[in-house]
Scaffold this motif. Structure first.
Motif, PDB file in Angstrom:
ATOM      1  N   LEU A 390     -37.704 -19.484 -19.354  1.00  0.00           N
ATOM      2  CA  LEU A 390     -36.696 -19.983 -18.421  1.00  0.00           C
ATOM      3  C   LEU A 390     -37.305 -20.333 -17.070  1.00  0.00           C
ATOM      4  O   LEU A 390     -36.830 -21.261 -16.386  1.00  0.00           O
ATOM      5  N   LEU A 391     -38.345 -19.622 -16.681  1.00  0.00           N
ATOM      6  CA  LEU A 391     -38.993 -19.926 -15.398  1.00  0.00           C
ATOM      7  C   LEU A 391     -39.628 -21.312 -15.403  1.00  0.00           C
ATOM      8  O   LEU A 391     -39.719 -21.959 -14.347  1.00  0.00           O
ATOM      9  N   LYS A 392     -40.083 -21.740 -16.563  1.00  0.00           N
ATOM     10  CA  LYS A 392     -40.685 -23.073 -16.662  1.00  0.00           C
ATOM     11  C   LYS A 392     -39.670 -24.174 -16.358  1.00  0.00           C
ATOM     12  O   LYS A 392     -40.045 -25.286 -15.956  1.00  0.00           O
ATOM     13  N   ALA A 393     -38.360 -23.857 -16.576  1.00  0.00           N
ATOM     14  CA  ALA A 393     -37.323 -24.869 -16.383  1.00  0.00           C
ATOM     15  C   ALA A 393     -36.856 -24.968 -14.934  1.00  0.00           C
ATOM     16  O   ALA A 393     -36.081 -25.866 -14.595  1.00  0.00           O
ATOM     17  N   ILE A 394     -37.278 -24.046 -14.060  1.00  0.00           N
ATOM     18  CA  ILE A 394     -36.869 -24.089 -12.655  1.00  0.00           C
ATOM     19  C   ILE A 394     -37.743 -25.109 -11.914  1.00  0.00           C
ATOM     20  O   ILE A 394     -38.977 -25.009 -11.943  1.00  0.00           O
ATOM     21  N   TYR A 399     -38.870 -24.256  -4.725  1.00  0.00           N
ATOM     22  CA  TYR A 399     -39.785 -23.316  -4.061  1.00  0.00           C
ATOM     23  C   TYR A 399     -40.534 -24.003  -2.908  1.00  0.00           C
ATOM     24  O   TYR A 399     -40.817 -23.377  -1.881  1.00  0.00           O
ATOM     25  N   GLU A 400     -40.846 -25.281  -3.075  1.00  0.00           N
ATOM     26  CA  GLU A 400     -41.525 -26.018  -1.987  1.00  0.00           C
ATOM     27  C   GLU A 400     -40.606 -26.151  -0.781  1.00  0.00           C
ATOM     28  O   GLU A 400     -41.040 -25.990   0.370  1.00  0.00           O
ATOM     29  N   ASP A 405     -39.029 -23.773   4.700  1.00  0.00           N
ATOM     30  CA  ASP A 405     -38.089 -23.054   5.558  1.00  0.00           C
ATOM     31  C   ASP A 405     -38.599 -21.671   5.940  1.00  0.00           C
ATOM     32  O   ASP A 405     -37.902 -20.926   6.645  1.00  0.00           O
ATOM     33  N   GLY A 406     -39.806 -21.322   5.429  1.00  0.00           N
ATOM     34  CA  GLY A 406     -40.395 -20.035   5.784  1.00  0.00           C
ATOM     35  C   GLY A 406     -39.863 -18.865   4.997  1.00  0.00           C
ATOM     36  O   GLY A 406     -39.899 -17.719   5.472  1.00  0.00           O
ATOM     37  N   ALA A 407     -39.360 -19.108   3.752  1.00  0.00           N
ATOM     38  CA  ALA A 407     -38.822 -18.019   2.945  1.00  0.00           C
ATOM     39  C   ALA A 407     -39.942 -17.148   2.398  1.00  0.00           C
ATOM     40  O   ALA A 407     -41.032 -17.629   2.077  1.00  0.00           O
ATOM     41  N   GLN A 411     -37.264 -13.313  -0.891  1.00  0.00           N
ATOM     42  CA  GLN A 411     -36.122 -14.204  -0.698  1.00  0.00           C
ATOM     43  C   GLN A 411     -36.080 -15.271  -1.789  1.00  0.00           C
ATOM     44  O   GLN A 411     -35.004 -15.625  -2.280  1.00  0.00           O
ATOM     45  N   ASN A 412     -37.238 -15.789  -2.175  1.00  0.00           N
ATOM     46  CA  ASN A 412     -37.289 -16.757  -3.274  1.00  0.00           C
ATOM     47  C   ASN A 412     -36.742 -16.152  -4.573  1.00  0.00           C
ATOM     48  O   ASN A 412     -36.010 -16.797  -5.326  1.00  0.00           O
TER      49      ASN A 412
END
Length: 513
Positions: A390-394, A399-400, A405-407, A411-412
């Motif tokens: 499932l992570l591959k589909a995000i 994330y960029e 925004d400095g997360a 927080q991500n």
């Protein structure tokens, strides 16, 4: 002409296959009926008839692809469920398995010794045997040669003999091996009286123990006691002077319908109600904690495996998936040894480091903690594999943008990763909850439900789930295996799991919308 020939061959092959299936199924139906399995015979006949109607008519061709699945569901799901519910309304148990007619016949077949006993000897005569009975004056009564091969009753006429038959006497081992065949023999003495085998060394005169009256009562010939059929308990019982039932019973009993009695026992008998409610709460808690921990551990490890800066990710991934590759029962038995209080490696390590030797199997809290630890170990690889996919589909764009925004990584995870993973994981979490609700193998192999609860009517333990509690009632009951009560609890489990599944599905639908 070629197309017509092909069509005829195809049609002939279809009818040939249908005929063979019909003959085989019909033979099975006859066998079931002869064995007294009437329900199975009727169900097989119905499924066969519907199947033939579907596969023989072209108008029903669309059902040909659906019917095998429907028939399988009816045979392996609905029929066992219906039988379980039916048993829940009876007193079916280890002492009440037979029908009334069969139980009555078993009692009528009982014999008691009436008359003198005769020691017997077997002598070989080629492929046959000779029976010799020893009288009190040391004379012999000898039969004609007979065979053990027959499975039916045999009657042997004995005559006096001055000398024993030729050959060596048979050893006791021969008598033991052919005990069933010897029990079918009836020896007729010269005076016309009959004797049968009463022990491994004697033949003696026997008579039926009970006589059957027209009102269905049995009278003991030896004591004169009258036994009455009690359709409330499913036993032949005696009555006292006030015509009330006594506690004396004749076994075997017979199966009778008891209505809602088994369900009422679960609700009213404190020895059953108290452990049932406690085990139900523990089952829900165990399933919920297991799902939460397996998803949490699997999700965190999946995120770590996606971390590009981590060196040797392939090796770590292989090692973390290994618990999923090893059969569960092997892992459970290994953990049972690791948690051993006296020589388990876990207690040895804890004792050397902290001076502790936890009683994993005798303390209820520690036993439950051990179950959760082991089940988390068994379940996290599956969730990790799902999360990795499932992570591959995000999209990486999310994330960029958050990085601009400095997360932070945390927080991500909580703002992007977790929300996007939870929705597709929810149906699988519901399935995992239902699986762990009935995780019988883990309980049976690791703790067997222990430590046991005290003061209960039925066997129950602190780590029992409802499914293992039901199994213990059905097969470990001290007063007899109570299949009727176990079936009632199994029916309640079905309703509870079905209700929880419906609630979870509704909650999932609301979240998705």
């Amino acid at each position: 002409m070629a197309k017509s020939a092909l069509w005829w061959q195809h049609d002939a092959l279809k009818w040939l296959v249908l005929a063979l299936c019909t003959l085989l199924s019909g033979y099975l139906v006859v066998l079931m009926y002869v064995q007294g399995e009437y329900l199975f015979a009727i169900l097989t006949l119905v499924l066969l008839s519907v199947g033939l109607a579907i596969f023989a008519q072209r108008r029903a061709s669309a059902w040909r692809y659906v019917y095998p699945g429907l028939a399988g569901m009816g045979l392996f799901v609905l029929f066992p469920l219906a039988c379980t519910i039916a048993i829940a309304f009876t007193n079916y148990s280890s002492t009440n398995q037979l029908t009334f007619e069969r139980a009555q016949q078993v009692l009528m077949d009982r014999q008691f010794q009436a008359g003198a006993g005769y020691n017997f000897t077997l002598y070989p005569q080629g492929n046959q045997w000779i029976l010799a009975l020893n009288e009190a004056d040391n004379s012999l009564l000898v039969s004609a040669p007979f065979s053990f091969d027959t499975k039916s009753e045999q009657t042997l006429t004995l005559s006096k003999s001055e000398t024993p038959p030729d050959g060596e006497k048979a050893m006791l081992r021969v008598v033991t091996q052919n005990r069933q065949a010897l029990s079918l023999l009836t020896a007729v003495l010269p005076d016309g009286s009959k004797v049968r085998m009463s022990s491994l060394r004697q033949f003696s005169g026997t008579q039926p123990l009970y006589t059957l009256a027209e009102n269905g009562t049995l009278t003991d010939k030896q004591t004169g006691v009258v036994w009455w059929p009690n359709d409330d308990s499913g036993f032949y019982q005696t009555k006292d002077a006030a015509r009330q039932w006594t506690t004396d019973k004749l076994s075997p009993g017979y199966t009778v319908t008891v209505g809602w009695k088994n369900f009422l026992r679960v609700m009213t008998d404190e020895g059953i109600k108290k452990p049932f409610m406690a085990i139900f709460v523990w089952t829900v808690v165990f399933s919920a904690i297991t799902v939460f921990l397996t998803v949490a551990v699997g999700m965190v490890l999946a995120c770590l495996m996606q971390w590009e800066s981590l060196k040797g990710r392939a090796v770590y991934r292989l090692l973390l998936i290994l618990p999923y590759a090893v059969p569960a029962f092997i892992s459970i038995l290994i953990f049972k040894g690791l948690f051993n209080q006296s020589f388990g490696e876990i207690n040895v390590m804890l004792h050397n480091l902290f001076g502790l030797k936890p009683a994993w199997f005798s303390d209820p809290t520690l036993a439950r903690s051990m179950l959760i630890i082991v089940n988390t170990w068994l379940g996290y690889p599956y969730m990790m594999i799902l999360c990795m996919g499932l992570l591959k589909a995000i999209p990486d764009d999310l994330y960029e943008a958050s990085a601009m925004d400095g997360a932070t990584p945390m927080q991500n995870f909580f703002r992007i990763t977790l929300p996007l993973l939870i929705k597709p994981l929810t149906p699988l979490m519901i399935a995992s909850f239902a699986f762990n609700f009935n995780n019988f193998v883990l309980i049976q192999l690791l703790t067997n439900g222990g430590p046991d609860r005290l003061g209960t009517t039925t066997p129950a333990g602190y780590t029992d789930l409802l499914v293992s509690y039901t199994w213990r009632i059905a097969f470990e009951g001290g007063g007899g295996q109570d299949f009727g009560l176990a079936a009632a609890i199994a029916t309640l489990i079905f309703l509870l799991v079905g209700g929880l599944a419906i609630l979870n599905l509704k909650a999932t639908r609301m979240k998705i919308q």
